[in-house]
Design a protein around this motif. Sequence first.
Motif, PDB file in Angstrom:
ATOM      1  N   PHE A  21       2.680   6.368  -7.052  1.00 22.96           N
ATOM      2  CA  PHE A  21       1.834   7.333  -7.763  1.00 22.96           C
ATOM      3  C   PHE A  21       2.376   8.746  -7.603  1.00 22.96           C
ATOM      4  O   PHE A  21       2.340   9.549  -8.540  1.00 22.96           O
ATOM      5  CB  PHE A  21       0.390   7.248  -7.267  1.00 22.96           C
ATOM      6  CG  PHE A  21      -0.371   6.139  -7.917  1.00 22.96           C
ATOM      7  CD1 PHE A  21      -0.438   6.068  -9.298  1.00 22.96           C
ATOM      8  CD2 PHE A  21      -0.994   5.167  -7.181  1.00 22.96           C
ATOM      9  CE1 PHE A  21      -1.115   5.045  -9.914  1.00 22.96           C
ATOM     10  CE2 PHE A  21      -1.668   4.141  -7.784  1.00 22.96           C
ATOM     11  CZ  PHE A  21      -1.730   4.087  -9.152  1.00 22.96           C
ATOM     12  N   LEU A  22       2.882   9.053  -6.395  1.00 24.44           N
ATOM     13  CA  LEU A  22       3.472  10.380  -6.203  1.00 24.44           C
ATOM     14  C   LEU A  22       4.639  10.574  -7.161  1.00 24.44           C
ATOM     15  O   LEU A  22       4.756  11.606  -7.830  1.00 24.44           O
ATOM     16  CB  LEU A  22       3.962  10.514  -4.764  1.00 24.44           C
ATOM     17  CG  LEU A  22       2.909  10.867  -3.743  1.00 24.44           C
ATOM     18  CD1 LEU A  22       3.531  10.970  -2.377  1.00 24.44           C
ATOM     19  CD2 LEU A  22       2.279  12.178  -4.114  1.00 24.44           C
ATOM     20  N   ALA A  60       3.517  11.072 -10.615  1.00 30.42           N
ATOM     21  CA  ALA A  60       2.958  12.409 -10.808  1.00 30.42           C
ATOM     22  C   ALA A  60       4.070  13.417 -11.046  1.00 30.42           C
ATOM     23  O   ALA A  60       3.980  14.270 -11.939  1.00 30.42           O
ATOM     24  CB  ALA A  60       2.128  12.799  -9.593  1.00 30.42           C
ATOM     25  N   GLY A 114       0.826  -1.210   0.000  1.00 30.41           N
ATOM     26  CA  GLY A 114       0.000   0.000   0.000  1.00 30.41           C
ATOM     27  C   GLY A 114       0.852   1.249   0.000  1.00 30.41           C
ATOM     28  O   GLY A 114       0.652   2.171  -0.794  1.00 30.41           O
ATOM     29  N   MET A 115       1.869   1.248   0.885  1.00 27.08           N
ATOM     30  CA  MET A 115       2.733   2.421   0.972  1.00 27.08           C
ATOM     31  C   MET A 115       3.528   2.607  -0.313  1.00 27.08           C
ATOM     32  O   MET A 115       3.666   3.717  -0.824  1.00 27.08           O
ATOM     33  CB  MET A 115       3.679   2.247   2.152  1.00 27.08           C
ATOM     34  CG  MET A 115       3.863   3.489   2.965  1.00 27.08           C
ATOM     35  SD  MET A 115       5.070   3.166   4.249  1.00 27.08           S
ATOM     36  CE  MET A 115       6.558   3.036   3.281  1.00 27.08           C
ATOM     37  N   THR A 152       1.322   4.107  -3.020  1.00 31.01           N
ATOM     38  CA  THR A 152       1.116   5.548  -2.852  1.00 31.01           C
ATOM     39  C   THR A 152       2.343   6.321  -3.310  1.00 31.01           C
ATOM     40  O   THR A 152       2.248   7.294  -4.068  1.00 31.01           O
ATOM     41  CB  THR A 152       0.841   5.851  -1.378  1.00 31.01           C
ATOM     42  OG1 THR A 152      -0.157   4.971  -0.915  1.00 31.01           O
ATOM     43  CG2 THR A 152       0.409   7.267  -1.194  1.00 31.01           C
TER      44      THR A 152
END
Lengths: 216, 91, 253
Positions: B69-70, B73, B62-63, B66
């Motif tokens: 995705f950062l 981006a 999960g971490m 995240t």
Amino acid sequence: MLTAVVIQPSGAVRVSFVSAGGEEHLIDPSECLFEPENPVPAGTKIEQSECGPGPSPILPEMKELAWSGGAFLVFAILMRYFLYPRLRKGMDARYNSIREGHENADAARSGARSEVAQYEAAVAAAKVEAAKVVDAARVTLESERNAKIAEANTRINAKREAAQRDAEAAKAAVRGQIESAVSDVVTSAVEAATGKRPDSAAVSRAVADVMSAGAR
Amino acid sequence: MEALSALVAAFDPAEGDALKAAEAASTSGFAYGLAAFGSAIGIGFLVGKSVEAMARQPEAAGMVRTTMFLGIAFTEALALIGFVVFILIGL
Amino acid sequence: MIALEFPPINEVLRWKDLFPGFNKIALIVVAAALIGSLIFLLAGNKDPMKAPKGIRNLAESIVEFIENGIIMQTMGRDGLGWTPFLLSLFVFIYLCNVPGVIPLLQMPATARMALPLFLSLVVWVVFIGTGIKHQGGLGYLKSSLFPPGVPKALYVLVTPIELISTFFVRPFSLTVRLFANMLAGHMLLVTFAVLSKALFQAEGNPGLIPVGILPLAMLVGLTAFEVMVAFLQAYIFTILASVYIGSAAHPEH
């Protein structure tokens, strides 16, 4: 400015830039998507291409900015003060009730466990009690049986002794009869042989000696 | 090339416009292509490493996701700026 | 022979006013705000004690996604107070993105500069405000411009970079990321739609007509891709807003 990609039957591809003035369709300047660059006198019709390329597509439009800003702010404020707290309250209430249910179930489970433990303890105590009773009963039975056996044994012995005594007495009686009969026979035989009646006491003594010697 | 197009423009203004547009189209294509080039490598590397990390430690997936995705981006931003430049100079 | 005319970009991006001062973009943003409010209003009206299903389930899943998938991952437990703001940001952006693939609308409101610009300015104001509230004006400037643990001499380099990256690049990249992603998706769909239309209407060469299936299939595939992008961009915008707010509130993270 329009881009035209033309694929010819031979397969060749030609890219060229054409102006859109091909077909004549005149429009009113107000139908342009934006204010034309060169102001046109009112009432004249212009070609679509004369609207010009318009402002850069990247520039924000004030009316869109105002509408989107207003819509977002209204939505965010509604969410912050009305919609979200309402939903959250319901969620929290449900979660709390679920947690309470869990706790109740846990309490009920531990209560049931302790009751089972109590019951098992009671059962164990009853078992011990029963074992004790059974043991005591066994001891009693054993002693009673032993006593009865002893009694029976003594009775049997008494009976056996009585029978023995009877047998002895009968034997003695028989022996006495045999002695007297033998004495009688011996007396008559001696009387017949000697002609005189022998002393009965001496005869019976002799017979008793012989018989006890024979019985030996 | 520029001298040539300027020469042509001096003789025929319409032809000059067309040449300028053609030049802008090719330049914007290069601008977008170059901008996408680096970002593509970056995103590929980033996602590959993230998948490796997730495979090694599935409990931290999960971490990692995240953070992935950062990172995407941030990496993608440069390609997108290239795309905006493409629109600004090309059309 | 076919002639493929790509429309001028302003023609696929700008919309005439439906009413004075109210165009399609305005319609989409207003509809997004209304639909978002409606979802949460209807969800709030349902009995909360029953197992959630239907619209309440949807709303609660979104809330839990924001809480567990975004806030807990970036700000931790302290950030849960930001749920309504990030929730409205996420829902609003998603509902503005998704008209890009809805037939007849076919236009993401975020493909125009106005909406992303406004939203990132809001996020900018919010994270600077959070920093000032939590650390004081000077404290926030100091912690963001002079990050601890850097050798003194390097501040000559680090401080200008931090100044630009924190206060200028952040809102700019937030805006451009959302705007350019949705614009690119929109242009892609337009391109393939124009191409397949041109092929289907090819005059004088009937052999080209079946070839139009190819860009049409691509169009369908890209539409599915855009559905994912619409969600992903809303998620990324929200998670970046969350990261910025979190870093302003707790600089040590």
